[in-house]
Scaffold this motif. Structure first.
Motif, mmCIF file in Angstrom:
data_model
loop_
_atom_site.group_PDB
_atom_site.id
_atom_site.type_symbol
_atom_site.label_atom_id
_atom_site.label_comp_id
_atom_site.label_asym_id
_atom_site.label_seq_id
_atom_site.Cartn_x
_atom_site.Cartn_y
_atom_site.Cartn_z
ATOM 1 N N GLY A 208 2.762 -1.407 19.659
ATOM 2 C CA GLY A 208 3.662 -2.540 19.752
ATOM 3 C C GLY A 208 3.759 -3.314 18.458
ATOM 4 O O GLY A 208 4.668 -4.105 18.282
ATOM 5 N N ASP A 209 2.858 -3.094 17.557
ATOM 6 C CA ASP A 209 2.909 -3.750 16.252
ATOM 7 C C ASP A 209 4.060 -3.124 15.470
ATOM 8 O O ASP A 209 4.131 -1.907 15.316
ATOM 9 N N GLU A 210 4.949 -3.931 14.929
ATOM 10 C CA GLU A 210 6.100 -3.380 14.221
ATOM 11 C C GLU A 210 5.701 -2.663 12.935
ATOM 12 O O GLU A 210 6.471 -1.887 12.386
ATOM 13 N N ASP A 211 4.481 -2.902 12.450
ATOM 14 C CA ASP A 211 4.010 -2.229 11.251
ATOM 15 C C ASP A 211 3.190 -0.982 11.564
ATOM 16 O O ASP A 211 2.570 -0.404 10.692
ATOM 17 N N THR A 212 3.186 -0.550 12.818
ATOM 18 C CA THR A 212 2.401 0.612 13.216
ATOM 19 C C THR A 212 2.838 1.839 12.425
ATOM 20 O O THR A 212 4.020 2.126 12.327
ATOM 21 N N GLU A 213 1.844 2.548 11.899
ATOM 22 C CA GLU A 213 2.109 3.787 11.192
ATOM 23 C C GLU A 213 1.780 4.937 12.127
ATOM 24 O O GLU A 213 0.865 4.859 12.928
ATOM 25 N N SER A 214 2.534 5.998 12.006
ATOM 26 C CA SER A 214 2.228 7.177 12.804
ATOM 27 C C SER A 214 2.321 8.396 11.901
ATOM 28 O O SER A 214 2.860 8.340 10.819
ATOM 29 N N GLY A 215 1.798 9.513 12.372
ATOM 30 C CA GLY A 215 1.883 10.737 11.593
ATOM 31 C C GLY A 215 0.685 10.938 10.689
ATOM 32 O O GLY A 215 -0.394 10.445 10.944
ATOM 33 N N THR A 216 0.927 11.676 9.628
ATOM 34 C CA THR A 216 -0.152 12.007 8.701
ATOM 35 C C THR A 216 0.228 11.622 7.283
ATOM 36 O O THR A 216 1.375 11.323 6.995
ATOM 37 N N ARG A 217 -0.780 11.657 6.429
ATOM 38 C CA ARG A 217 -0.504 11.470 5.011
ATOM 39 C C ARG A 217 -1.079 12.650 4.245
ATOM 40 O O ARG A 217 -2.020 13.284 4.699
ATOM 41 N N LEU A 218 -0.491 12.925 3.117
ATOM 42 C CA LEU A 218 -0.928 14.014 2.264
ATOM 43 C C LEU A 218 -1.488 13.411 0.982
ATOM 44 O O LEU A 218 -0.791 12.680 0.289
ATOM 45 N N HIS A 219 -2.758 13.699 0.708
ATOM 46 C CA HIS A 219 -3.376 13.238 -0.531
ATOM 47 C C HIS A 219 -3.427 14.437 -1.468
ATOM 48 O O HIS A 219 -3.999 15.463 -1.135
ATOM 49 N N VAL A 220 -2.800 14.288 -2.631
ATOM 50 C CA VAL A 220 -2.745 15.362 -3.614
ATOM 51 C C VAL A 220 -3.437 14.890 -4.881
ATOM 52 O O VAL A 220 -3.172 13.795 -5.380
ATOM 53 N N LYS A 221 -4.349 15.718 -5.386
ATOM 54 C CA LYS A 221 -4.967 15.492 -6.685
ATOM 55 C C LYS A 221 -4.773 16.767 -7.483
ATOM 56 O O LYS A 221 -4.922 17.868 -6.957
ATOM 57 N N ALA A 222 -4.441 16.612 -8.757
ATOM 58 C CA ALA A 222 -4.258 17.785 -9.611
ATOM 59 C C ALA A 222 -4.707 17.457 -11.024
ATOM 60 O O ALA A 222 -4.589 16.320 -11.481
ATOM 61 N N VAL A 223 -5.221 18.473 -11.707
ATOM 62 C CA VAL A 223 -5.655 18.338 -13.099
ATOM 63 C C VAL A 223 -5.100 19.521 -13.873
ATOM 64 O O VAL A 223 -5.247 20.669 -13.455
ATOM 65 N N LEU A 224 -4.475 19.239 -15.014
ATOM 66 C CA LEU A 224 -3.945 20.279 -15.887
ATOM 67 C C LEU A 224 -4.856 20.405 -17.088
ATOM 68 O O LEU A 224 -5.016 19.442 -17.857
ATOM 69 N N ASP A 225 -5.465 21.569 -17.251
ATOM 70 C CA ASP A 225 -6.308 21.858 -18.417
ATOM 71 C C ASP A 225 -7.292 20.737 -18.733
ATOM 72 O O ASP A 225 -7.510 20.399 -19.899
ATOM 73 N N ASN A 226 -7.854 20.121 -17.701
ATOM 74 C CA ASN A 226 -8.827 19.031 -17.844
ATOM 75 C C ASN A 226 -8.313 17.862 -18.684
ATOM 76 O O ASN A 226 -9.090 17.099 -19.237
ATOM 77 N N SER A 227 -6.989 17.724 -18.805
ATOM 78 C CA SER A 227 -6.473 16.642 -19.647
ATOM 79 C C SER A 227 -5.487 15.729 -18.920
ATOM 80 O O SER A 227 -5.493 14.525 -19.153
ATOM 81 N N LEU A 228 -4.646 16.266 -18.071
ATOM 82 C CA LEU A 228 -3.651 15.452 -17.377
ATOM 83 C C LEU A 228 -4.036 15.386 -15.906
ATOM 84 O O LEU A 228 -4.147 16.410 -15.234
ATOM 85 N N TYR A 229 -4.247 14.171 -15.425
ATOM 86 C CA TYR A 229 -4.716 13.964 -14.053
ATOM 87 C C TYR A 229 -3.622 13.310 -13.237
ATOM 88 O O TYR A 229 -2.926 12.405 -13.708
ATOM 89 N N TYR A 230 -3.473 13.768 -12.003
ATOM 90 C CA TYR A 230 -2.457 13.234 -11.100
ATOM 91 C C TYR A 230 -3.078 13.047 -9.729
ATOM 92 O O TYR A 230 -3.793 13.924 -9.242
ATOM 93 N N SER A 231 -2.833 11.905 -9.111
ATOM 94 C CA SER A 231 -3.317 11.653 -7.759
ATOM 95 C C SER A 231 -2.304 10.778 -7.043
ATOM 96 O O SER A 231 -1.822 9.789 -7.606
ATOM 97 N N GLU A 232 -1.977 11.164 -5.825
ATOM 98 C CA GLU A 232 -1.045 10.354 -5.043
ATOM 99 C C GLU A 232 -1.245 10.628 -3.559
ATOM 100 O O GLU A 232 -1.599 11.738 -3.165
ATOM 101 N N VAL A 233 -1.007 9.607 -2.767
ATOM 102 C CA VAL A 233 -1.030 9.737 -1.314
ATOM 103 C C VAL A 233 0.404 9.580 -0.828
ATOM 104 O O VAL A 233 1.055 8.584 -1.120
ATOM 105 N N PHE A 234 0.879 10.577 -0.110
ATOM 106 C CA PHE A 234 2.243 10.559 0.418
ATOM 107 C C PHE A 234 2.197 10.229 1.898
ATOM 108 O O PHE A 234 1.500 10.897 2.665
ATOM 109 N N THR A 235 2.935 9.204 2.300
ATOM 110 C CA THR A 235 2.990 8.836 3.703
ATOM 111 C C THR A 235 4.393 9.039 4.282
ATOM 112 O O THR A 235 4.551 9.167 5.481
ATOM 113 N N ASP A 236 5.381 9.073 3.452
ATOM 114 C CA ASP A 236 6.758 9.286 3.877
ATOM 115 C C ASP A 236 6.993 10.783 4.084
ATOM 116 O O ASP A 236 6.648 11.588 3.220
#
Length: 93
Positions: free
Chosen positions: A31-59
């Motif tokens: 009943g809370d209008e801010d209720t979240e449902s579903g899943t989220r995807l957490h992605v972490k990636a590293v390129l050649d130990n130099s470029l780091y990327y991390s993000e959580v996708f909820t949409d």
């Protein structure tokens, strides 16, 4: 994803470490209008130990786009699926 663009520029046998995992969103009172449902995807990636990327996708749409980018990476570079701890260790070096 910045890593996809970096791999496209380099194109010389890059190695990308990836960890992705799905988690359920926390339960919120019904009943809370801010209720979240579903899943989220957490992605972490590293390129050649130099470029780091991390993000959580909820949409849902962004979630699918992230999966598509991971598939694109697999076609562009050597991709190794690793644990989250392996990613964290590689960026600490």
């Amino acid at each position: 994803m910045e890593i996809v663009e970096a791999v496209k520029k380099e194109r010389n046998g890059n190695k990308v470490l990836i960890n992705q995992h799905e988690t359920s969103r926390s339960a919120v009172t019904l009943g809370d209008e801010d209720t979240e449902s579903g899943t989220r995807l957490h992605v972490k990636a590293v390129l050649d130990n130099s470029l780091y990327y991390s993000e959580v996708f909820t949409d849902g749409t962004l979630y699918e786009e992230a999966n598509g980018l991971i598939q694109e990476l697999k076609g562009l570079a050597e991709v190794e699926l690793v644990s989250e701890e392996d990613i964290d260790r590689s960026i600490e070096k």
